[in-house]
Each structure stands twice: as structure tokens, then as C-alpha cells.
Design a protein around this motif. Structure first.
Motif, PDB file in Angstrom:
ATOM      1  N   LYS A 275       0.849  -1.197   0.000  1.00 40.81           N
ATOM      2  CA  LYS A 275       0.000   0.000   0.000  1.00 40.81           C
ATOM      3  C   LYS A 275       0.887   1.250   0.000  1.00 40.81           C
ATOM      4  N   LYS A 276       1.901   1.225   0.900  1.00 39.90           N
ATOM      5  CA  LYS A 276       2.780   2.401   1.062  1.00 39.90           C
ATOM      6  C   LYS A 276       3.565   2.638  -0.233  1.00 39.90           C
ATOM      7  N   GLY A 277       3.965   1.561  -0.866  1.00 43.98           N
ATOM      8  CA  GLY A 277       4.830   1.733  -2.048  1.00 43.98           C
ATOM      9  C   GLY A 277       4.073   1.560  -3.342  1.00 43.98           C
ATOM     10  N   ALA A 278       2.745   1.857  -3.295  1.00 39.74           N
ATOM     11  CA  ALA A 278       1.906   1.581  -4.476  1.00 39.74           C
ATOM     12  C   ALA A 278       2.529   2.148  -5.747  1.00 39.74           C
ATOM     13  N   GLU A 279       3.122   3.341  -5.642  1.00 37.86           N
ATOM     14  CA  GLU A 279       3.659   3.910  -6.892  1.00 37.86           C
ATOM     15  C   GLU A 279       5.129   3.561  -7.055  1.00 37.86           C
ATOM     16  N   ASN A 280       5.644   2.640  -6.222  1.00 40.81           N
ATOM     17  CA  ASN A 280       7.062   2.323  -6.323  1.00 40.81           C
ATOM     18  C   ASN A 280       7.229   0.879  -6.800  1.00 40.81           C
ATOM     19  N   PRO A 281       7.516   0.679  -8.091  1.00 38.13           N
ATOM     20  CA  PRO A 281       7.607  -0.676  -8.642  1.00 38.13           C
ATOM     21  C   PRO A 281       8.680  -1.536  -7.975  1.00 38.13           C
ATOM     22  N   SER A 282       9.672  -0.885  -7.373  1.00 39.58           N
ATOM     23  CA  SER A 282      10.722  -1.673  -6.704  1.00 39.58           C
ATOM     24  C   SER A 282      10.163  -2.401  -5.492  1.00 39.58           C
ATOM     25  N   ILE A 283       9.261  -1.753  -4.789  1.00 37.81           N
ATOM     26  CA  ILE A 283       8.676  -2.376  -3.581  1.00 37.81           C
ATOM     27  C   ILE A 283       7.899  -3.625  -3.982  1.00 37.81           C
ATOM     28  N   ALA A 284       7.080  -3.474  -5.013  1.00 39.59           N
ATOM     29  CA  ALA A 284       6.267  -4.615  -5.472  1.00 39.59           C
ATOM     30  C   ALA A 284       7.175  -5.756  -5.928  1.00 39.59           C
ATOM     31  N   ALA A 285       8.274  -5.424  -6.571  1.00 34.98           N
ATOM     32  CA  ALA A 285       9.207  -6.459  -7.061  1.00 34.98           C
ATOM     33  C   ALA A 285       9.866  -7.179  -5.894  1.00 34.98           C
ATOM     34  N   CYS A 286      10.235  -6.422  -4.859  1.00 32.88           N
ATOM     35  CA  CYS A 286      10.852  -7.053  -3.669  1.00 32.88           C
ATOM     36  C   CYS A 286       9.869  -8.045  -3.042  1.00 32.88           C
ATOM     37  N   ILE A 287       8.619  -7.611  -2.908  1.00 28.89           N
ATOM     38  CA  ILE A 287       7.596  -8.480  -2.281  1.00 28.89           C
ATOM     39  C   ILE A 287       7.442  -9.758  -3.097  1.00 28.89           C
TER      40      ILE A 287
END
Ligand code: T1G
Length: 698
Positions: free
Chosen positions: A225-237
Motif C-alpha cells: 500500500k505504502k509503495g503503491a507507486e514504487n515498482p521496486s517495492i512490489a518487485a521485492c515483495i
């Protein structure tokens, strides 16, 4: 920082000491994992593994860092084997134990190399981290697979999505480090021999310490949610989730796919540009060889207002004793109370310990009278933006400040050369333009006067770095780099209101581009009276803004400005009264209002800024386009994912910007919108601002 000896052709050497092969990486300045280092590391470790006289292996590095990560300058170039994941796999696959002796920063690929070792020892001052998300990528050499298996998925995900380094102590408590020792090399050798003599610890890739899946999914959900606009966060997850669901090698493939996709994305290219531009900005062009900054042991700040207090805090935060000077005991106490209040707020928020607060307050001494500046090595004047007052202060300072002290003005606009000329020591005078709040904002414009001595300039830049600011050198002109470009955006924003847009449409266009606040919300926050006073002093007009000030609408502080803040006092909502003022001004100006598309609003706000940036380069006010980007990224909230105004201009294509500026000049009759000669030349030659910088650096 002591520079290391120039590296030999092979940046990785190996010597055997007491049966332990010591593999040393020496690739100054930060031991980045270049192709030569990766190849050298594999050869050295494999040779040691095959050497019968060797019982164990230690990997360490020379100089002030362990390994600062992959060599970012290699990104975008054809890959040279071995890849970092392959090099690390070779380390992990040895038949003998390999222990990392971490003698400094182990960041990104540097930490990933250490994770490929079978154990890790660090010095107490070492920093460890996975900062890849700050470059728009993710750990791409096993960090998303080995770290969760070593310390648990949740702490691993927190470390890689924050991008922030942790201390050796914290790394040990998390389970990343086996030991923390002043002599990390000796401790690593001893540990390696103990491991050679007994059962080896499971390699990080084989560890099964992932932890609770539900806890991971809960943490991942919050981060997504916090990194919704940050593709790096989604990739890490996604990569860490694979550690739960897939075998190690499949997880590595998923990580690799994310890494390549993100590395090649324009957002990461922009963030890598920011990384290098900020560092290049601190290199002062044209400084005589051997110029050294003057020593700075003590500072003085003149003026205990908001800016002066914030500047004094910046010195104290950097551990530099500072004297805050006011004209009366009453004003001084008010200034000191404001500083104490700021620190108390930080302690309450938990961002500062009580002990640190006490230390910092202890470094700030309050005094009345300019004589108190006598012992300072750098004096920063931060009084009202009034030339007469500044000249009066510098006229007195020249006889009070000790010889060699740097005399800086914090002016945002005024002519530094005129201030310098009011003293008999213009070589010591320059501008140090801090941005409000001065103890928070990273940008520091260092304004080089015509007479400023090279070592005085080097001193101000070095002080900027010591204050953890991002210094950028500017020449003398009205508004230097940032405010001069901001004035162009402001003029267009005001013009757009008269032509047909409303404040909320203009702000929305910049919000959609990535700015947290648009020009009108920003003005409401700062107060419309500030701009009004500057216009009054310079005889300039801004019909809508002036009408709002005359109606007592000064912004948030009066609950009404461009927006209405009747609710919580901070959330602005459109106000029919403002619409009426704007429509009246359009009518008075004889302008027929029209609906203006958001795309045109954005172009009208950004292209004149880029155009002014080209003029700033033409005039030599800024030495590099990257410096202009650095100003806007660190002083005005330009969204880092687009790299800054000049990098963004290159990505848009300069011919388009030239054509649209010509359209705007034609439509409005505003000659200032005509494209600058440099912009036209680059567009016509197929050039770019980036290429211009590379040529200047060559
Ligand atoms: N690659 C190339 N050059 C680098 C570099 C790097 N990783 N790090 C620093 N430099 C250059 C920098 O541009 C400057 O050059 C000089 O070194 C000194 O840097 C696979 C893919 C280590 C804390 O993000 O945080 O690993 O200006 O001024 O203040 O998963 O450098 O002298 O010409 O910053 O003492 C991840 C980046 C990479 C860490 C030292 N690593 N570096 O700070 O010196 S991606 C990072 C830093 C990765 C893997 C992924 C800091 C530092 P010049 P400096 P410093």
C-alpha cells in the motif's frame, strides 16, 4: 577521505596467512563490483579452494568501504561475465569455508557477496544495507533469496524496501553477522579456521529461517500500500514471496527477471542519473589544482529567525559548535526557544534521542552583538532580505571576523557581488543559500561571487557536505538557479489562471506529474504576503495574487488563500470567491477564458523552466545540466523518478520542447517564452543536456 593507491590491473589479490587465503578487493574509491572485480573474485576464491595449503578463505576489501555494490556505471552497457549472481554462487560453492571480513560499507551487491560467504564478521562502524530500491531496482544478486532464508522474510523485506543502511550491531542482532570485532580480519581468520575444523554453517541459500507466512503477507500488504507507486517495492515483495513458494534457483530467476526489467526502466535510469549528478555537483569546475578548503572548527549564524535557527541547527547536527547571534536578548531567546522547540519535536517523534538533543543544544551558543562572530571560521548571515541591512552587517563583519573566515550570505535573490563589494575582503564573501526548513532541506546553493577566492568556495562546498547537504555552485544572478527557474513557472501558473484555468487544475497537473504540492497550494502554505512584498519592492504585478492579498486572503494562516481552509485548516478546497476574483481579472485584462487541457498546463509550467535552465547554462550560472537537476530534486521536490528538469527534457526530446515554446510565445506574445539559443542548437544538432555534461566533464 584518504584516497587509495591506484589499483593494479587485477583489483583482487590473494595471500595465504596461517593456512587462510585472504582475498582482498581493491577497486577505489568504494570497491564497486566491476567486471574486473567479479572475475578476479571468482579466480581468487577458486584458486584458494584448489590450494591444498589453504584450509579456509576470508574475503575482505581495501580502503574505507567493504564493497559499495554493483558498479552502477556498468548498467546499460553490454554485460561482461561473470554476472554478480554467478560470482557469488562460486563463492558459496567452495569446499572450504569462506568468511567475509566487512571493513566498512557493505551495500547492495556488497552485502550480497557477504551473504554468499558462509559467515560474516564486521567492524563496529560498518554499515550494511540493500539500497537498490533507491536506484529504482531491487537486490539483483541473491539478496531477495538468501537474506530471507538467513534472517526471516519480514526483517529481510523491511531492510530491502527501506533501502537504508543498518549498523553492525543491528545486523548482528538480526542474524546477518556472526561477529562484530574491531579487527574484523583477525576475527574472520579465526572464525574461518574454526569452521574448517568443524561442521560448516548452512549456506544462506540453504537456510530455512523464512519465518511465519501470514506475518510476511501482512507486512507485505502494508508495504504494497505504502509503495503503491514504487515498482521496486512490489518487485521485492514478489521475489521474497518466491522464497516461500519456490526452490532457490527458481527464486533467483524471478529476482533476476525483476532486476533486468526495473534496471531498463526509465525510472531507474533517472534515479541513477540523480545519484551521479548529486556527486558531480560537489566537484567545483575551474578550481585551481591543489585548492584546499580552509579548516572550519566553529561557525556563527547572524539572525535567529526561522532560517537562522535552522542553519544553526544544521551546524550543531553536524557536530560543529555554532554561535547564534541576535541584536537583543529578547530576539535571541525567541530564536533559541524556536530551536529548542524543533529539537523537542524531533525527540517526541522519536527521530532524535534525548541524549543527542542535549549534545546538539550544547553546541549552540546564543550571543548578542556581531562581535560574537570573531572566533568563527564561517559566518552565515541570515537576516531580512534587505540589501541595505546586509551591506551594513557585512561592513561591520569585515573588521570583526577573523582573517580567513568565510563570510556567507543566505540571501535567496540578492546580488552577492554587491554585498561583497561592501567589504574590504570580497575574496572571503559568497552566498550559502539554504532552503527552508534549513535543518531539513538538503539543497545548499553555494553562490560564487566574482571575487570569491577559490579556497573560500571550496570551504563552503565542503561545509555543505559536512552538514549533510547537497551543495550546488551557482553564479550570481537574480534567484541563482532554483528561484530563477521557479519564477518562470510561477509566471506561467499566474497566466494560466487568467487564460482559463483554476488553481486546482494547475496544481492537479503538477501533482499528476509527481510534485507533492502544486504552485498555489505551496503559496497558500508559505503565505501570499511573501510574494506580495517581493513584488512591491520590485514594482512587479501579479493581478490575481495581488487581488487575493488585498482581500485579506493570505493563505493557510488566514484560513483563506487560493483555496478555502475552513475545515482542518490544512486541506484546501476550491472557493467560489477565488473563482470570481480570477474571472474578474480575466475580464479586466480583456482575456476570453478557455478550457485549458491538463497536458498544456503541464507543458506551460515545465517547458519555460527548462528554457530558463538552458539560459542558466548558457550564462555559466550553473556548470552542468545535472547541477540544475540536483537543485530541483533537493530544493523543490522535483519527482526523482523523472531525474530533474534537464534530464526530463532529454527524455521528452528537445525538438518537441522547442516547438511548443515557439507555439506559446506566438500565442501569448511573451518573448521570454522563445526557446533559448542553446536549447535550439541542441535540438537542431540532435544533442542533449546529458551529452553536454559529458563533454564538459571530459
Ligand atoms: N558504483 C559506481 N560508482 C560508485 C558507486 C557504485 N555502486 N558508489 C559510489 N560510487 C562513486 C561515486 O559516484 C563517487 O564517484 C565515489 O564513488 C565516492 O562516492 C546487484 C545491482 C558507498 C556510502 O547504491 O552509497 O549493488 O564523484 O561520494 O560519501 O543487487 O558511495 O568520486 O567520481 O558517495 O564516502 C547499490 C552507492 C548498487 C551504494 C560511500 N549500492 N554508494 O559514500 O562517497 S546497485 C549503492 C554509496 C547493486 C546489486 C545491485 C556511497 C558510499 P566520484 P561517494 P561516500
Amino acid at each position: 577521505m584518504a584516497q587509495q593507491e591506484p589499483v593494479t590491473s587485477n583489483p583482487v589479490t590473494s595471500t595465504v596467512e596461517d593456512g587462510v587465503a585472504i582475498v582482498r578487493i581493491a577497486n577505489p574509491p568504494v570497491n564497486a563490483l566491476s567486471a574486473a572485480v567479479r572475475g578476479g573474485l571468482v579466480r581468487a576464491v577458486e584458486a584458494a579452494d584448489a590450494d591444498s595449503s589453504v584450509r579456509a578463505i576470508v574475503v575482505t576489501a581495501e580502503g574505507r568501504t567493504f564493497i559499495a555494490g554493483a558498479d552502477i556505471t556498468e548498467f546499460g552497457k553490454p554485460p561482461v561475465p561473470p554476472t554478480l549472481p554467478d560470482a557469488i554462487a562460486s563463492v558459496e560453492a567452495t569446499s572450504k569455508p569462506v568468511v567475509a571480513a566487512i571493513n566498512g560499507a557493505a551495500l547492495g551487491g556488497g552485502l550480497e557477496v557477504a551473504l554468499g560467504c558462509h559467515a560474516r564478521v564486521a567492524t563496529p562502524s560498518a554499515k550494511l544495507g540493500l539500497p537498490e530500491v533507491k536506484l529504482g531496482i531491487l537486490p539483483g544478486a541473491g539478496g531477495t533469496q538468501r537474506l530471507p532464508r538467513l534472517i526471516g522474510a519480514v526483517p529481510a523485506l523491511k531492510l530491502m524496501t527501506s533501502g537504508d543502511p543498518i549498523s553492525a550491531k543491528e545486523a548482528q542482532s538480526l542474524g546477518i553477522l556472526d561477529e562484530v570485532a574491531e579487527d574484523a580480519l583477525a576475527a574472520a581468520k579465526a572464525l574461518a579456521l574454526r569452521l574448517a575444523g568443524g561442521a560448516r554453517p548452512a549456506a544462506a541459500s540453504a537456510a530455512t529461517n523464512l519465518g511465519d507466512r501470514d506475518a510476511f503477507e501482512a507486512a507485505a500488504g502494508a508495504m504494497a500500500k505504502k509503495g503503491a507507486e514504487n515498482p521496486s517495492i512490489a518487485a521485492c515483495i514478489d521475489a521474497v514471496r518466491a522464497a516461500f513458494d519456490k526452490p532457490f534457483d527458481e527464486g533467483m530467476a524471478i529476482e533476476r527477471a525483476h532486476f533486468i526489467r526495473l534496471r531498463d526502466d526509465p525510472r531507474s535510469k533517472a534515479l541513477r542519473h540523480v545519484f551521479f549528478a548529486e556527486r558531480a555537483a560537489a566537484r567545483i569546475p575551474g578550481l585551481p589544482k591543489g585548492t584546499q578548503p580552509r579548516p572550519v572548527a566553529r561557525a556563527a549564524v547572524i539572525g535567529g529567525g526561522t532560517m537562522g535557527g535552522g542553519i544553526a541547527m544544521s551546524f550543531a547536527n553536524a557536530g560543529i559548535p555554532v554561535t547564534l547571534i541576535e541584536t537583543s536578548e529578547e530576539n535571541l531567546q525567541r530564536g533559541l526557544e524556536r530551536v529548542a522547540g524543533n529539537y523537542a519535536t524531533s525527540v517526541k517523534r522519536g527521530s532524535l534521542t534525548e541524549e543527542a538533543r542535549g549534545k546538539r543544544m550544547g553546541l549552540i551558543e546564543g550571543k548578542v552583538g556581531l562581535e560574537a562572530a570573531a572566533g568563527a571560521d564561517v559566518v552565515v548571515e541570515a537576516v531580512f532580505e534587505e540589501m541595505g541591512l546586509k551591506k551594513e552587517i557585512f561592513g561591520k563583519l569585515q573588521g570583526i571576523a577573523k582573517p580567513g573566515a568565510v563570510l556567507a550570505t543566505n540571501t535567496s535573490y540578492l546580488d552577492v557581488d554587491e554585498i561583497a563589494a561592501s567589504t574590504s575582503r570580497p575574496g572571503d564573501v559568497l552566498g550559502m543559500h539554504f532552503f527552508s526548513p534549513a535543518n531539513v532541506m538538503k539543497l545548499l546553493e553555494v553562490v560564487r561571487g566574482r571575487e570569491t577566492a577559490p579556497d573560500a568556495l571550496a570551504t563552503a562546498v565542503e561545509v555543505g557536505r559536512k552538514l549533510a547537504k547537497v551543495p550546488v555552485v551557482s553564479g550570481v544572478c537574480y534567484g541563482f538557479i532554483g528561484n530563477r527557474m521557479l519564477a518562470r513557472r510561477t509566471a506561467q501558473a499566474d497566466r494560466l489562471l487568467i487564460e482559463g484555468a483554476m488553481p486546482e487544475e494547475v496544481d492537479a497537473a503538477l501533482n499528476a506529474f509527481g510534485f507533492r504540492m502544486g504552485p498555489f497550494a505551496m503559496t497558500d502554505l508559505a503565505g501570499l504576503d511573501i510574494g506580495w512584498r517581493i513584488r512591491q519592492a520590485s514594482g512587479k504585478k501579479s493581478p490575481v495574487a495581488d487581488a487575493l492579498v488585498e482581500a485579506g486572503r493570505l493563505g493557510q494562516k488566514t484560513k483563506r488563500g487560493y483555496y478555502d481552509y475552513a475545515g482542518d485548516g490544512r486541506t484546501g478546497v476550491p472557493d467560489p470567491e477565488v473563482r470570481a476574483v480570477i474571472e474578474r481579472v480575466s475580464a479586466e485584462q480583456g482575456v476570453t477564458r478557455r478550457a485549458i487541457p491538463p497536458e498544456e498546463i503541464l507543458e506551460r509550467l515545465l517547458y519555460p523552466m527548462i528554457n530558463e535552465g538552458a539560459r542558466i547554462l548558457e550564462e555559466g550560472i550553473a556548470a552542468r545540466a545535472g547541477d540544475i537537476d540536483t537543485v530541483w530534486l533537493n530544493g523543490y521536490g522535483w519527482p526523482a523518478g523523472t531525474g530533474g528538469p534537464m534530464f526530463h527534457a532529454d527524455s521528452l526530446g528537445l525538438p518537441r520542447i522547442v516547438a511548443r515554446l515557439r507555439d506559446f510565445a506566438q500565442a501569448s506574445g511573451d518573448e521570454s517564452l522563445r526557446p533559448a539559443a542553446l536549447l535550439v542548437r541542441l535540438a537542431e544538432e540532435g544533442g542533449s543536456f546529458a551529452a553536454l555534461d559529458e563533454k564538459a566533464a571530459a
